[in-house]
Write an enzyme that holds these catalytic residues in place. Sequence first.
Site, PDB file in Angstrom:
ATOM      1  N   ASN A  10     -34.212-120.114  46.964  1.00 21.95           N
ATOM      2  CA  ASN A  10     -34.006-118.822  46.102  1.00 21.95           C
ATOM      3  C   ASN A  10     -34.497-117.499  46.860  1.00 21.95           C
ATOM      4  O   ASN A  10     -35.733-117.176  46.796  1.00 21.95           O
ATOM      5  CB  ASN A  10     -34.427-119.074  44.570  1.00 21.95           C
ATOM      6  CG  ASN A  10     -34.087-117.788  43.772  1.00 21.95           C
ATOM      7  OD1 ASN A  10     -33.215-116.920  44.157  1.00 21.95           O
ATOM      8  ND2 ASN A  10     -34.789-117.791  42.715  1.00 21.95           N
ATOM      9  N   LYS A  12     -33.873-114.476  46.031  1.00 23.91           N
ATOM     10  CA  LYS A  12     -34.020-113.447  44.798  1.00 23.91           C
ATOM     11  C   LYS A  12     -33.279-112.122  45.436  1.00 23.91           C
ATOM     12  O   LYS A  12     -32.247-112.252  46.200  1.00 23.91           O
ATOM     13  CB  LYS A  12     -35.244-113.124  44.737  1.00 23.91           C
ATOM     14  CG  LYS A  12     -36.119-114.563  44.050  1.00 23.91           C
ATOM     15  CD  LYS A  12     -37.433-114.461  43.392  1.00 23.91           C
ATOM     16  CE  LYS A  12     -38.022-115.951  42.899  1.00 23.91           C
ATOM     17  NZ  LYS A  12     -39.094-115.997  42.360  1.00 23.91           N
ATOM     18  N   HIS A  96     -33.135-118.692  35.051  1.00 20.96           N
ATOM     19  CA  HIS A  96     -34.277-118.480  35.873  1.00 20.96           C
ATOM     20  C   HIS A  96     -35.098-117.647  35.140  1.00 20.96           C
ATOM     21  O   HIS A  96     -34.720-116.933  34.357  1.00 20.96           O
ATOM     22  CB  HIS A  96     -33.951-117.861  37.308  1.00 20.96           C
ATOM     23  CG  HIS A  96     -35.170-117.680  38.355  1.00 20.96           C
ATOM     24  ND1 HIS A  96     -36.122-116.609  38.130  1.00 20.96           N
ATOM     25  CD2 HIS A  96     -35.415-118.635  39.316  1.00 20.96           C
ATOM     26  CE1 HIS A  96     -37.179-117.092  38.996  1.00 20.96           C
ATOM     27  NE2 HIS A  96     -36.606-117.932  39.610  1.00 20.96           N
ATOM     28  N   GLU A  98     -36.809-115.210  35.830  1.00 16.14           N
ATOM     29  CA  GLU A  98     -36.719-113.544  35.968  1.00 16.14           C
ATOM     30  C   GLU A  98     -35.571-113.198  34.983  1.00 16.14           C
ATOM     31  O   GLU A  98     -35.693-112.141  34.462  1.00 16.14           O
ATOM     32  CB  GLU A  98     -36.709-113.268  37.340  1.00 16.14           C
ATOM     33  CG  GLU A  98     -38.271-113.340  37.832  1.00 16.14           C
ATOM     34  CD  GLU A  98     -38.256-113.727  39.535  1.00 16.14           C
ATOM     35  OE1 GLU A  98     -37.028-113.780  40.032  1.00 16.14           O
ATOM     36  OE2 GLU A  98     -39.266-114.365  40.014  1.00 16.14           O
ATOM     37  N   GLU A 168     -40.024-124.920  36.182  1.00 13.39           N
ATOM     38  CA  GLU A 168     -40.595-123.915  36.887  1.00 13.39           C
ATOM     39  C   GLU A 168     -41.322-123.190  35.868  1.00 13.39           C
ATOM     40  O   GLU A 168     -41.205-122.352  34.997  1.00 13.39           O
ATOM     41  CB  GLU A 168     -39.603-122.853  37.408  1.00 13.39           C
ATOM     42  CG  GLU A 168     -38.630-123.349  38.320  1.00 13.39           C
ATOM     43  CD  GLU A 168     -38.253-122.247  39.250  1.00 13.39           C
ATOM     44  OE1 GLU A 168     -38.358-122.184  40.375  1.00 13.39           O
ATOM     45  OE2 GLU A 168     -37.427-121.166  38.764  1.00 13.39           O
ATOM     46  N   GLY A 174     -44.316-117.153  41.752  1.00 14.24           N
ATOM     47  CA  GLY A 174     -44.957-115.934  42.294  1.00 14.24           C
ATOM     48  C   GLY A 174     -46.340-115.919  42.423  1.00 14.24           C
ATOM     49  O   GLY A 174     -46.588-114.421  42.664  1.00 14.24           O
ATOM     50  N   SER A 214     -44.402-121.490  43.235  1.00 10.93           N
ATOM     51  CA  SER A 214     -45.523-121.376  44.398  1.00 10.93           C
ATOM     52  C   SER A 214     -45.340-122.471  45.293  1.00 10.93           C
ATOM     53  O   SER A 214     -46.513-123.051  45.646  1.00 10.93           O
ATOM     54  CB  SER A 214     -46.905-120.999  43.612  1.00 10.93           C
ATOM     55  OG  SER A 214     -46.989-119.842  43.333  1.00 10.93           O
TER      56      SER A 214
HETATM   57  P1  PGA Z   1     -41.857-118.761  44.132  1.00  8.51           P
HETATM   58  O1  PGA Z   1     -40.659-118.827  43.123  1.00  8.51           O
HETATM   59  O2  PGA Z   1     -41.782-120.060  45.028  1.00  8.51           O
HETATM   60  O3  PGA Z   1     -42.144-117.346  44.752  1.00  8.51           O
HETATM   61  O4  PGA Z   1     -43.241-118.955  42.947  1.00  8.51           O
HETATM   62  C1  PGA Z   1     -40.215-119.716  42.650  1.00  8.51           C
HETATM   63  C2  PGA Z   1     -38.946-119.363  41.954  1.00  8.51           C
HETATM   64  O5  PGA Z   1     -38.952-118.505  41.111  1.00  8.51           O
HETATM   65  O6  PGA Z   1     -37.688-120.239  42.000  1.00  8.51           O
END
Ligand code: PGA
Length: 254
Positions: A10, A12, A96, A98, A168, A174, A214
């Site tokens: 992803n 983003k 997601h 976010e 997740e 992140g 992560s």
């Molecule tokens: P990250 O994000 O690998 O940077 O933790 C995962 C995601 O948001 O799908």
Amino acid sequence: MTRRPLIAGNWKMHTITVEAVGLACRVAHAARGYADRDVLLAPPFTVLAAVASELIGTEILLAGQNVHWEVSGAFTGEVSPAMLRDVGAGYAIVGHSERRHLFGEDDAMVNRRTVGALAHGLIPILCIGETLEQREQGETMAVLTDQVKKGLAGVTLADPHALVLAYEPVWAIGTGRTATSAQAQEVHAGLRSLFVDLFEKQVAEGVRILYGGSVKPDNIDELMSCQDIDGVLVGGAALSAESFGRILQFRQNG
Ligand code: PGA
């Protein structure tokens, strides 16, 4: 039941065209010879078409990072399932964390997006996850069960490949703080049995459940060695072909 691994990146809100095309090209190179697994990229909408054209002749799959439920209409800022399919995306990320936490998308909206994607021939990657506070209160499975039930309200799944679920944990996205593979496996097994309650056994056993949060080259092998972890959804580490290449080239231990 064997489930084909799915390694998804992803991107983003990263990459302009030249960067996106270069990254896609290097990912495709890294994926060569790994025909036993699916590799998927979710670039920003603005570069989807360019990435799709770069990936012609490869097996790499494409996803939108979100999707609206209508085919077209007065919905400023939204992208429809038909638009995604038009540029070569067969999947769409929905719910997601976010979107949920920064943009206020609730379970009802996530459900509309999921149902809309399914109705228009896109495979939703439905994301769910608990916050740190919810985990510490022992509410993890209750929160996830609620998100799954609400996100999939009204959905009858006959084909396990019609949907992908992504677990997740919000506290792992992140942050550099990954769930241990044992923590992730425990949740994935719980989600699998929830699916057995909700759908036909063959669907529950065939649906792919990804872990996200992560994921890095140094934890991928262990994660992918867990029985109910069928793939990963990668954010930060998907932005470099070197790290995403190593992730998609995972080796199961033992
Ligand atoms: P990250 O994000 O690998 O940077 O933790 C995962 C995601 O948001 O799908």
